[in-house]
Design an enzyme around this catalytic site. Structure first.
Site, short mmCIF file in Angstrom:
data_model
loop_
_atom_site.label_atom_id
_atom_site.label_comp_id
_atom_site.label_asym_id
_atom_site.label_seq_id
_atom_site.Cartn_x
_atom_site.Cartn_y
_atom_site.Cartn_z
N GLY A 297 5.74 3.24 -2.99
CA GLY A 297 5.00 2.63 -1.88
C GLY A 297 4.80 1.15 -2.08
N ILE A 298 3.72 0.65 -1.50
CA ILE A 298 3.46 -0.79 -1.47
C ILE A 298 2.35 -1.14 -2.47
CG2 ILE A 298 2.33 -2.51 0.03
CD1 ILE A 298 4.02 -1.57 2.26
N GLY A 299 2.39 -2.37 -3.01
CA GLY A 299 1.35 -2.82 -3.94
C GLY A 299 1.94 -3.07 -5.32
N ALA A 300 1.06 -3.46 -6.26
CA ALA A 300 1.52 -3.81 -7.61
C ALA A 300 1.95 -2.56 -8.38
CB ALA A 300 0.39 -4.51 -8.36
N GLU A 320 10.92 4.73 1.60
CA GLU A 320 10.92 3.99 2.86
C GLU A 320 11.30 2.54 2.60
OE1 GLU A 320 7.00 4.94 3.80
OE2 GLU A 320 6.20 3.01 3.23
N GLY A 418 4.20 5.20 5.16
CA GLY A 418 4.92 6.43 4.88
C GLY A 418 4.24 7.32 3.86
N1 COA Z 1 -13.71 -0.86 -2.28
C1 COA Z 1 -13.71 -2.12 -1.80
N2 COA Z 1 -12.60 -2.90 -1.74
C2 COA Z 1 -11.46 -2.39 -2.24
C3 COA Z 1 -11.39 -1.10 -2.77
C4 COA Z 1 -12.57 -0.32 -2.78
N3 COA Z 1 -12.58 0.92 -3.24
N4 COA Z 1 -10.13 -0.87 -3.18
C5 COA Z 1 -9.44 -1.97 -2.92
N5 COA Z 1 -10.23 -2.89 -2.34
C6 COA Z 1 -9.86 -4.22 -1.87
C7 COA Z 1 -9.28 -5.08 -2.99
O1 COA Z 1 -10.30 -5.78 -3.67
C8 COA Z 1 -8.37 -6.01 -2.19
O2 COA Z 1 -9.18 -6.99 -1.56
P1 COA Z 1 -8.65 -8.52 -1.39
O3 COA Z 1 -7.40 -8.43 -0.55
O4 COA Z 1 -9.79 -9.19 -0.72
O5 COA Z 1 -8.38 -8.97 -2.80
C9 COA Z 1 -7.83 -5.11 -1.08
O6 COA Z 1 -8.78 -4.05 -0.94
C10 COA Z 1 -6.46 -4.52 -1.39
O7 COA Z 1 -6.55 -3.84 -2.63
P2 COA Z 1 -5.40 -3.96 -3.74
O8 COA Z 1 -5.78 -3.07 -4.87
O9 COA Z 1 -5.12 -5.39 -4.05
O10 COA Z 1 -4.18 -3.42 -2.92
P3 COA Z 1 -2.69 -3.13 -3.30
O11 COA Z 1 -1.87 -4.34 -3.01
O12 COA Z 1 -2.51 -2.51 -4.64
O13 COA Z 1 -2.36 -2.04 -2.18
C11 COA Z 1 -3.08 -0.33 -0.68
C12 COA Z 1 -3.12 -0.86 -2.11
C13 COA Z 1 -3.76 1.01 -0.63
C14 COA Z 1 -3.75 -1.31 0.28
C15 COA Z 1 -1.56 -0.18 -0.32
O14 COA Z 1 -0.97 0.70 -1.21
C16 COA Z 1 -1.37 0.30 1.09
O15 COA Z 1 -1.36 -0.50 2.01
N6 COA Z 1 -1.19 1.63 1.27
C17 COA Z 1 -1.02 2.14 2.60
C18 COA Z 1 -0.61 3.55 2.58
C19 COA Z 1 0.65 3.73 1.82
O16 COA Z 1 0.64 3.95 0.64
N7 COA Z 1 1.78 3.70 2.48
C20 COA Z 1 3.05 3.82 1.83
C21 COA Z 1 3.74 2.52 1.80
S1 COA Z 1 3.95 1.84 3.46
#
Ligand code: COA
Length: 528
Positions: A297-300, A320, A418
């Site tokens: 998926g997306i993210g680090a 995806e 996805g």
């Molecule tokens: N409470 C409050 N804030 C939270 C939080 C929580 N439990 N968990 C994360 N956050 C905040 C982070 O601090 C960060 O804030 P910022 O942008 O102001 O720094 C933001 O939410 C994003 O979190 P982060 O851990 O940096 O995200 P990421 O880049 O690792 O991505 C998702 C994580 C969940 C956002 C990402 O995987 C996603 O968009 N998933 C969507 C669903 C999916 O998995 N689809 C498949 C791929 S399309």
């Protein structure tokens, strides 16, 4: 025509360029430091500037290359482009001319993610003050999403299918922009006789091949479907868009307007990984067997997982999307796609996000199979891959295993994408598993991502009936076949130790049972 004669005197190509100039009877400027149409590529160019996306066509020369073969290549490219421009001369327009055909009230679907046709979206935003009530639809916006800005009110209202960037998040929060939930696999169906028929599609494609076909390159997903369905089809032809293979071609005939604008694609660099993310990557890797097929998926965290897979064998990709980390594992011989039970030998995806290195890798590469999201993300198609491992991330998981991956309370910050398509596909795959991986805390350790109950207003992305493995840096919880009482216990054991005491009290009150003291661990590694 501009022509790079090379910057290294050791490989002076002045003579060659002069010969070409005479033969073509053309005015060729060479040794220019900026953009060129053609670059004579010799040893050293790759390190020096070839990877700069400003370059157009490249011709590799060595001691065996004849001047005739170079002339042939230049003339073929010239003729192909001229032919199509002649045939379709009424279709070739500027971006501002193309968007003049958009009318008040039109629904405009915009090509996805790094495939956003920025010449067209830019021209649309410039023209917006002349338009009323246009609806734009986009899934992941990695550009500036200027169509969401305050000054667009009354002219353009954006409808986001993912809320992928800060401009969109702010606009949704302020009520200036809408969010529409939808599984990625079902997004193309929104546009095919579905509830959101597109009036206009603005998409970005590769240069045409010799037969007039353009490829949707890094963004096939819903972009091609929308382009096929829209009443008005406008394509930005961009030399930087890779010509990918798969179910991703349309013919120039099928478009109403063609805009040639060569703008380097948006690039997303690899994430800098923290020690915590690397630890999570190692836990995930421990669940992945040799020969498995992966969705990332997306993210680090997907990058962290890839980093931990260097000792695996014969992995495959049916995802995806994928980014640069996958190519590194292909080059290291870890990802071979040999054991895949569907599309063996191929990296399968519906969109791509990464750096120019990745875009060059997928260009004209028959090992990469791109297809629309209603195919790649269809859980029944996913399930045809044996040993499919899906790895996604999230915002919160509650004690029941409900996963919220798209909102912080009622604040929409992302979309389902996805995630559920692949969780369900993995659940149906023979030997498949789904993993939701996350850091145990957010906001500098002040907030636990494992929570007794989701924050009020939070969206449930993956339901408790679908969820399988949850992973944090403290270990792995396998929730399959576990009661609510057992699930909560497993999740507390992989929560950050700072929150465990408080969670244990809640658990004891909720389940009317005393927590066995020996289970009160400071550091749990793996609970499965
Ligand atoms: N409470 C409050 N804030 C939270 C939080 C929580 N439990 N968990 C994360 N956050 C905040 C982070 O601090 C960060 O804030 P910022 O942008 O102001 O720094 C933001 O939410 C994003 O979190 P982060 O851990 O940096 O995200 P990421 O880049 O690792 O991505 C998702 C994580 C969940 C956002 C990402 O995987 C996603 O968009 N998933 C969507 C669903 C999916 O998995 N689809 C498949 C791929 S399309």
């Amino acid at each position: 025509m501009k022509f790079c004669g090379g910057c290294n005197p050791k490989y002076d190509r002045r003579k060659t360029v002069e010969l070409i100039e005479q033969r073509l009877n053309a005015d060729i400027k060479y040794s220019e430091p900026n953009r060129g149409d053609i670059c004579l590529l010799v040893s050293g160019c790759e390190r020096a500037c070839l990877k700069k996306p400003e370059w157009g066509q490249l011709i590799s020369v060595n001691q065996f290359t004849t001047i005739d073969s170079i002339i042939d290549l230049i003339q073929t490219w010239g003729e192909e482009m001229e032919d199509f421009k002649d045939i379709y001369k009424e279709k070739y327009v500027t971006a501002s001319e193309a968007v003049k055909h958009i009318k008040d009230g039109d629904r405009v679907v915009i090509g996805h993610a790094c495939g956003e046709p920025r010449a067209l979206t830019g021209a649309l935003c410039e023209r917006a003050h002349n338009l009323k009530d246009v609806e734009t639809i986009h899934m992941i916006g990695v550009g500036e999403s200027n169509y969401c800005k305050e000054e667009m009110e009354g002219h353009i209202r954006h409808n986001s299918l993912f809320v992928g960037n800060k401009n969109e998040r702010l606009a949704v929060k302020d009520g200036r922009c809408d969010f529409t939930p939808r599984y990625f696999s079902k997004i193309p169906a929104l546009f095919t006789n579905g509830p959101l028929p597109p009036d206009v599609a603005l998409v970005q494609v590769s240069r045409p091949d010799a037969h007039g076909y353009v490829s949707f390159g890094v963004s096939v997903d819903y972009s091609m479907t929308a382009a096929k369905q829209a009443k008005l089809r406008i394509a930005q032809i961009n030399q930087y868009m890779p010509r990918c293979h798969g179910e991703c071609f349309m013919h120039l005939d099928e478009f109403d307007y063609l805009v040639e604008e060569d703008i380097p694609l948006i690039e997303l660099p690899k994430s800098e990984l923290t020690d915590v993310e690397k630890e999570i990557g190692r836990h995930c890797a421990s669940l992945i067997q040799d020969g498995a097929t992966l969705q990332l998926g997306i993210g680090a965290l997907p990058d962290a997982v890839l980093l931990s897979l260097k000792n695996k064998k014969d992995l495959g990709i049916h995802s995806e999307m994928f980014s640069d980390g996958v190519v590194e594992l292909v080059e290291a011989g870890v990802i071979t796609n040999k054991k895949k039970t569907l599309h063996p030998g191929k990296l399968v995806a519906t969109f791509i996000m990464g750096t120019r290195k990745l875009y060059d890798y997928i260009d004209d590469n028959p090992n990469v199979y791109m297809a629309p999201a209603d195919y790649t993300n269809n859980p029944y198609v996913i399930a045809r891959n044996d040993n499919l491992v899906s790895i996604n991330s999230c915002i919160e998981v509650d004690f029941m295993g409900q996963v919220s991956a798209e909102s912080i309370g009622p604040l929409q910050i992302s979309g389902v994408g996805g995630q559920v398509d692949f969780v369900r596909g993995a659940n149906m795959s023979k030997g498949g598993i789904s993993i939701i991986a996350m850091t145990s805390t957010a906001k500098g350790g002040t907030v636990s991502k494992i929570v007794p109950s989701l924050e009020q207003g939070a969206a449930v992305t993956t339901g408790r009936n679908d969820v399988a493995y949850i992973v944090t840096e403290y270990g792995i919880a396998d929730l399959r076949g576990k009661s609510l009482r057992e699930r909560a216990k497993l999740l507390i054991n992989i929560a950050h130790p700072d929150f465990r005491e408080e969670f244990i009290e809640i658990w004891e009150n909720r389940f009317h049972e005393e927590w066995e003291r020996e289970e009160r661990r400071e550091k749990v590694t793996i609970i499965a």
